[in-house]
Write a protein that holds these residues in place. Structure first.
Motif, PDB file in Angstrom:
ATOM      1  N   PRO A 276      71.812  25.772  62.855  1.00  0.00           N
ATOM      2  CA  PRO A 276      71.045  26.811  63.551  1.00  0.00           C
ATOM      3  C   PRO A 276      70.366  27.808  62.610  1.00  0.00           C
ATOM      4  O   PRO A 276      69.216  28.181  62.827  1.00  0.00           O
ATOM      5  N   ALA A 277      71.062  28.222  61.539  1.00  0.00           N
ATOM      6  CA  ALA A 277      70.468  29.215  60.628  1.00  0.00           C
ATOM      7  C   ALA A 277      69.275  28.616  59.897  1.00  0.00           C
ATOM      8  O   ALA A 277      68.199  29.227  59.812  1.00  0.00           O
ATOM      9  N   GLY A 278      69.446  27.415  59.360  1.00  0.00           N
ATOM     10  CA  GLY A 278      68.356  26.766  58.622  1.00  0.00           C
ATOM     11  C   GLY A 278      67.192  26.415  59.537  1.00  0.00           C
ATOM     12  O   GLY A 278      66.022  26.491  59.142  1.00  0.00           O
ATOM     13  N   LEU A 279      67.504  26.025  60.773  1.00  0.00           N
ATOM     14  CA  LEU A 279      66.431  25.706  61.720  1.00  0.00           C
ATOM     15  C   LEU A 279      65.606  26.947  62.033  1.00  0.00           C
ATOM     16  O   LEU A 279      64.369  26.904  62.058  1.00  0.00           O
ATOM     17  N   VAL A 555      67.027  33.988  45.910  1.00  0.00           N
ATOM     18  CA  VAL A 555      67.897  33.032  46.611  1.00  0.00           C
ATOM     19  C   VAL A 555      68.642  33.813  47.693  1.00  0.00           C
ATOM     20  O   VAL A 555      69.316  34.806  47.387  1.00  0.00           O
ATOM     21  N   PHE A 556      68.492  33.375  48.929  1.00  0.00           N
ATOM     22  CA  PHE A 556      69.040  34.112  50.070  1.00  0.00           C
ATOM     23  C   PHE A 556      70.089  33.241  50.768  1.00  0.00           C
ATOM     24  O   PHE A 556      70.037  32.014  50.665  1.00  0.00           O
ATOM     25  N   ALA A 557      71.020  33.870  51.461  1.00  0.00           N
ATOM     26  CA  ALA A 557      72.044  33.096  52.183  1.00  0.00           C
ATOM     27  C   ALA A 557      72.158  33.617  53.606  1.00  0.00           C
ATOM     28  O   ALA A 557      72.160  34.838  53.822  1.00  0.00           O
ATOM     29  N   VAL A 558      72.223  32.686  54.564  1.00  0.00           N
ATOM     30  CA  VAL A 558      72.286  33.076  55.984  1.00  0.00           C
ATOM     31  C   VAL A 558      73.277  32.192  56.743  1.00  0.00           C
ATOM     32  O   VAL A 558      73.577  31.072  56.322  1.00  0.00           O
ATOM     33  N   GLY A 559      73.761  32.719  57.853  1.00  0.00           N
ATOM     34  CA  GLY A 559      74.615  31.924  58.742  1.00  0.00           C
ATOM     35  C   GLY A 559      76.046  31.860  58.263  1.00  0.00           C
ATOM     36  O   GLY A 559      76.521  32.717  57.512  1.00  0.00           O
ATOM     37  N   VAL A 573      71.147  32.077  63.968  1.00  0.00           N
ATOM     38  CA  VAL A 573      69.709  32.032  64.279  1.00  0.00           C
ATOM     39  C   VAL A 573      69.051  33.359  63.893  1.00  0.00           C
ATOM     40  O   VAL A 573      67.982  33.388  63.272  1.00  0.00           O
ATOM     41  N   GLY A 574      69.724  34.464  64.227  1.00  0.00           N
ATOM     42  CA  GLY A 574      69.169  35.784  63.901  1.00  0.00           C
ATOM     43  C   GLY A 574      69.019  35.973  62.394  1.00  0.00           C
ATOM     44  O   GLY A 574      67.993  36.455  61.920  1.00  0.00           O
ATOM     45  N   GLU A 575      70.037  35.548  61.643  1.00  0.00           N
ATOM     46  CA  GLU A 575      69.979  35.731  60.191  1.00  0.00           C
ATOM     47  C   GLU A 575      68.888  34.850  59.575  1.00  0.00           C
ATOM     48  O   GLU A 575      68.150  35.279  58.691  1.00  0.00           O
ATOM     49  N   SER A 577      66.162  33.794  60.919  1.00  0.00           N
ATOM     50  CA  SER A 577      64.834  34.330  61.245  1.00  0.00           C
ATOM     51  C   SER A 577      64.548  35.582  60.416  1.00  0.00           C
ATOM     52  O   SER A 577      63.467  35.731  59.848  1.00  0.00           O
ATOM     53  N   SER A 578      65.538  36.474  60.341  1.00  0.00           N
ATOM     54  CA  SER A 578      65.313  37.746  59.638  1.00  0.00           C
ATOM     55  C   SER A 578      65.071  37.522  58.149  1.00  0.00           C
ATOM     56  O   SER A 578      64.268  38.222  57.527  1.00  0.00           O
ATOM     57  N   ALA A 579      65.767  36.544  57.586  1.00  0.00           N
ATOM     58  CA  ALA A 579      65.640  36.329  56.139  1.00  0.00           C
ATOM     59  C   ALA A 579      64.200  35.988  55.753  1.00  0.00           C
ATOM     60  O   ALA A 579      63.747  36.341  54.662  1.00  0.00           O
ATOM     61  N   VAL A 580      63.475  35.332  56.661  1.00  0.00           N
ATOM     62  CA  VAL A 580      62.093  34.956  56.332  1.00  0.00           C
ATOM     63  C   VAL A 580      61.227  36.203  56.148  1.00  0.00           C
ATOM     64  O   VAL A 580      60.391  36.278  55.248  1.00  0.00           O
ATOM     65  N   ARG A 581      61.478  37.191  56.978  1.00  0.00           N
ATOM     66  CA  ARG A 581      60.741  38.456  56.843  1.00  0.00           C
ATOM     67  C   ARG A 581      61.005  39.051  55.451  1.00  0.00           C
ATOM     68  O   ARG A 581      60.095  39.527  54.767  1.00  0.00           O
ATOM     69  N   VAL A 582      62.258  38.979  55.014  1.00  0.00           N
ATOM     70  CA  VAL A 582      62.622  39.534  53.715  1.00  0.00           C
ATOM     71  C   VAL A 582      61.997  38.702  52.586  1.00  0.00           C
ATOM     72  O   VAL A 582      61.585  39.235  51.551  1.00  0.00           O
ATOM     73  N   ILE A 583      61.905  37.408  52.800  1.00  0.00           N
ATOM     74  CA  ILE A 583      61.319  36.542  51.767  1.00  0.00           C
ATOM     75  C   ILE A 583      59.847  36.901  51.547  1.00  0.00           C
ATOM     76  O   ILE A 583      59.362  36.911  50.411  1.00  0.00           O
ATOM     77  N   HIS A 584      59.158  37.234  52.617  1.00  0.00           N
ATOM     78  CA  HIS A 584      57.772  37.685  52.447  1.00  0.00           C
ATOM     79  C   HIS A 584      57.729  38.889  51.498  1.00  0.00           C
ATOM     80  O   HIS A 584      56.886  38.965  50.607  1.00  0.00           O
ATOM     81  N   GLU A 585      58.653  39.799  51.711  1.00  0.00           N
ATOM     82  CA  GLU A 585      58.696  40.988  50.851  1.00  0.00           C
ATOM     83  C   GLU A 585      58.996  40.576  49.406  1.00  0.00           C
ATOM     84  O   GLU A 585      58.344  41.034  48.468  1.00  0.00           O
ATOM     85  N   TYR A 586      59.976  39.677  49.256  1.00  0.00           N
ATOM     86  CA  TYR A 586      60.334  39.220  47.911  1.00  0.00           C
ATOM     87  C   TYR A 586      59.125  38.564  47.225  1.00  0.00           C
ATOM     88  O   TYR A 586      58.800  38.882  46.078  1.00  0.00           O
ATOM     89  N   LEU A 587      58.438  37.681  47.954  1.00  0.00           N
ATOM     90  CA  LEU A 587      57.326  36.951  47.337  1.00  0.00           C
ATOM     91  C   LEU A 587      56.177  37.900  46.976  1.00  0.00           C
ATOM     92  O   LEU A 587      55.541  37.740  45.941  1.00  0.00           O
ATOM     93  N   SER A 588      55.948  38.891  47.829  1.00  0.00           N
ATOM     94  CA  SER A 588      54.808  39.764  47.535  1.00  0.00           C
ATOM     95  C   SER A 588      55.136  40.790  46.440  1.00  0.00           C
ATOM     96  O   SER A 588      54.273  41.181  45.680  1.00  0.00           O
TER      97      SER A 588
END
Ligand SMILES: Cc1cc2nc3c(=O)[nH]c(=O)nc-3n(C[C@H](O)[C@H](O)[C@H](O)COP(=O)(O)OP(=O)(O)OC[C@H]3O[C@@H](n4cnc5c(N)ncnc54)[C@H](O)[C@@H]3O)c2cc1C
Length: 591
Positions: A276-279, A555-559, A573-575, A577-588
């Motif tokens: 669920p987290a990876g999906l 490198v992020f960890a979820v679930g 699922v919440g983690e 989804s949220s981690a992707v928002r943080v990854i945008h910040e990391y990448l930028s």
């Protein structure tokens, strides 16, 4: 939908006789069907009112024109053969096109005419086709190549909805009809190798048929007709290939579902683990424009895929099977552009030249700019001497339709006192089993939700055996008996038992990380505020770790794999989804 014009019985009618002399073929949903007759009318009537076979109107066809080129096709011409990689969408403009099983049966699956399109879910997943498409009446087709198809799906929501709904519904129809005969897994229900193939097929919702050697006397005749012997099993048979004793990886490779390195491509995000987290991370990563590949050692679903019914996931008041929930999310992720690959065990992770490099067990390497660790947890194994003899043929770590088929109506043991064990016991009882729930504690109150305890108490087919542990397993080729010991008295008793389902606490799947990120004392991945400065990369001298970020930057960890996480589907699922928002910040800001 036109009812298949052949003998088909649903899973709710287990007593339906299989006529002598014909092997029972079990569709993935448990329906029993007989091998298809040669020729005959199409299995499906491509009726325009059916969501699976829409007829696009002239205005829609005009909109589609810019995405493809028109091809004149002569009668008898083949658009593609089983075994081919088919990425193009064919829209019929005139003439008639048939999809057939290209083996001895030459069975017609469906016939398409003007305004209809050819294809099924493999167009999104990349699965090689197991059916053949040919022209029966000369005509014209609009051929939309893969890139344009993706652009179409992204930019024309109204058309995309029609096409997508049809592709999903067609896959379901293929899975549960005689069309599934095109991919056969033949083996013994007691073979762990066969179980691994079936698990892979089931997790990936592949159209296929399971033929159980134990079910019919004349399977040997069927095997001989294909030049095979029982010792060759498990085998996978498709119209263009026969694999003897394949691994799930070899099966996936035949279907084109394995990871294929693309020189020079650097992914924005690699998600390791497709529970669920990876999906959720895959859905959000792809939908928010990250070039995302998601890898799983077994197939999409994770632990949730091992659950027959999840009742606490918001939005599903009647509960939903974990398999259905995760299969839907997997399709959603693929529709949005994520590349989901399995079986694809990841064996390592390192940083090189500013990029992260994810290593697979076949030594392939995937460079990327960020990584999400979502490898969750797996259930502990029983501490008994000959456990490995029975794993996959009597000892199971999941209780779904797949496992329950090998023990329906029999005595089974469920080991563990948590919610997973409770759900499994109720599901197995509903499948007609007599269930002994074996727990070490004096009762279930400290470990199981009260709604499950109440249901178990009300179920005459479930007995709770407290202060007890499994001490021995016996069986000739498959599990037949389990010996239990009552801890306070040391009294032992042996039960007849066809299957034992183990849910005795989960251990994190972090051994593959080999020390690249900091773990807590139990092996779960530490993130953000839980990280001790001394553990982290020197980078963090200049900035705080972001939410979900591990001791390795980017490198992020979820679930469930994350230390301190809630260990539930919704939180995973919440983690993710949220981690992707943080990854945008990391990448930028930092990559
Ligand atoms: C039988 C059962 C019933 C449950 N019922 C409920 C319920 O009703 N409600 C609820 O909220 N929760 C339930 N849970 C718990 C819930 O399923 C988990 O909390 C959730 O699945 C965690 O999701 P995850 O993605 O973090 O990890 P997981 O679901 O554990 O998924 C991890 C994935 O990573 C993959 N993986 C592991 N190692 C590697 C590697 N090296 N390379 C590649 N892939 C790898 C695995 O194959 C797996 O697919 C249940 C669990 C079980 C087992």
């Amino acid at each position: 939908m036109a009812a298949p014009d052949r003998e088909t019985w649903g899973p709710g009618q287990p007593d339906q006789p299989v006529p002598p002399g014909r092997p029972a073929l079990i569709c993935e949903d448990g329906a029993v069907t007989l091998d298809a007759p040669v020729g005959g009318p199409p299995i499906f009537d491509a009726n325009a009112d059916d969501v699976r076979f829409p007829v696009l109107d002239q205005a829609t066809l005009a909109e589609l024109a810019e995405f493809g080129t028109v091809r004149e096709l002569a009668a008898g011409e083949v658009l593609y053969r089983s075994g081919a990689e088919v990425w193009d969408l064919f829209v019929v403009l005139s003439g008639e096109f048939q999809v057939v099983r290209d083996d001895d049966s030459q069975e017609v699956i469906v016939s398409y005419t003007a305004g209809q399109f050819i294809g099924e879910l493999g167009l999104l997943t990349g699965q090689r086709t197991y059916l053949t498409a040919r022209v029966v009446r000369a005509g014209r087709a609009l051929v939309i190549p893969h890139d344009s198809f993706r652009r179409l799906m992204a930019t024309k929501p109204a058309i995309s909805d029609i096409v997508f709904a049809a592709l999903i519904a067609r896959r379901e129809a293929l899975r549960t009809s005689a069309a599934a005969n095109a991919v056969r897994i033949i083996g013994s229900r007691f073979s762990p190798e066969a179980m691994a193939l079936r698990t892979f097929a089931s997790r990936n919702r592949l159209a296929h048929i399971w033929i159980d050697l134990e079910d019919a006397d004349d399977v040997e005749v069927l095997l001989a007709s294909m030049g095979l012997r029982p010792t060759d099993t498990p085998v996978v048979v498709t119209p263009n290939a026969v694999l003897r004793h394949p691994t799930a990886g070899e099966f996936a490779s035949l279907l084109g579902l394995t990871y294929r390195p693309i020189p020079g491509r650097i992914f924005d995000l690699v998600v390791v683990g497709v529970g669920p987290a990876g999906l959720a991370a895959s859905v959000y990563g792809a939908s928010e424009g990250l070039d995302t590949v998601s890898l799983d050692a077994i197939g999409p679903g994770g632990q949730a895929g091992a659950s027959s019914r999840i009742e606490n996931y918001a939005g599903f008041p009647n509960g939903i099977s974990g398999g259905d929930l995760t299969a839907r999310t997997a399709i959603q992720a693929q529709r949005l552009g994520a590349w989901l690959v399995s079986p694809c065990p990841v064996s390592g992770l390192r940083l090189e030249d500013g990029f992260h490099v994810v290593t697979l067990t076949d030594q392939s390497e995937i460079p990327c700019r960020s990584v999400i660790i979502a490898t969750g947890a797996r259930y502990r194994r029983l501490d008994v001497a000959n456990l490995e003899l029975f794993e996959g043929n009597g000892i199971f770590y999941a209780a779904t339709e797949l496992e329950s088929r090998s023990c329906a109506g029999c005595d089974v043991v469920v080991v563990g006192g948590g919610n997973s064990a409770g759900q499994a016991a109720i599901f197995l009882s509903q499948a007609g089993c007599r269930v002994s729930v074996v727990v070490r504690r004096p009762d279930l109150t400290a470990t199981m939700s009260s709604y499950l305890i109440d249901r178990i108490a009300a179920d005459d087919h479930i007995e709770v055996v407290t202060e007890t542990e499994v001490r021995a397993l016996e069986g000739d080729g498959h599990l037949e008996k389990v010996t239990l010991e009552h801890n306070p008295t040391r009294v032992r008793r042996t039960l007849d038992c066809t299957a034992a389902f183990c849910f005795i606490g989960a251990v994190p799947a972090t051994s593959w990380l080999g020390g690249t990120v900091a773990l807590d004392a139990r092996g779960f991945v530490l993130t953000d505020r839980m990280l001790d400065r001394a553990m982290t990369d020197p980078v963090f001298a200049g900035r705080e770790p972001l939410p979900f970020e591990t001791s390795a930057p980017g490198v992020f960890a979820v679930g469930d794999v994350r230390s301190g996480s809630m260990k539930r589907v919704a939180s995973a699922v919440g983690e993710g989804s949220s981690a992707v928002r943080v990854i945008h910040e990391y990448l930028s800001r930092y990559a």
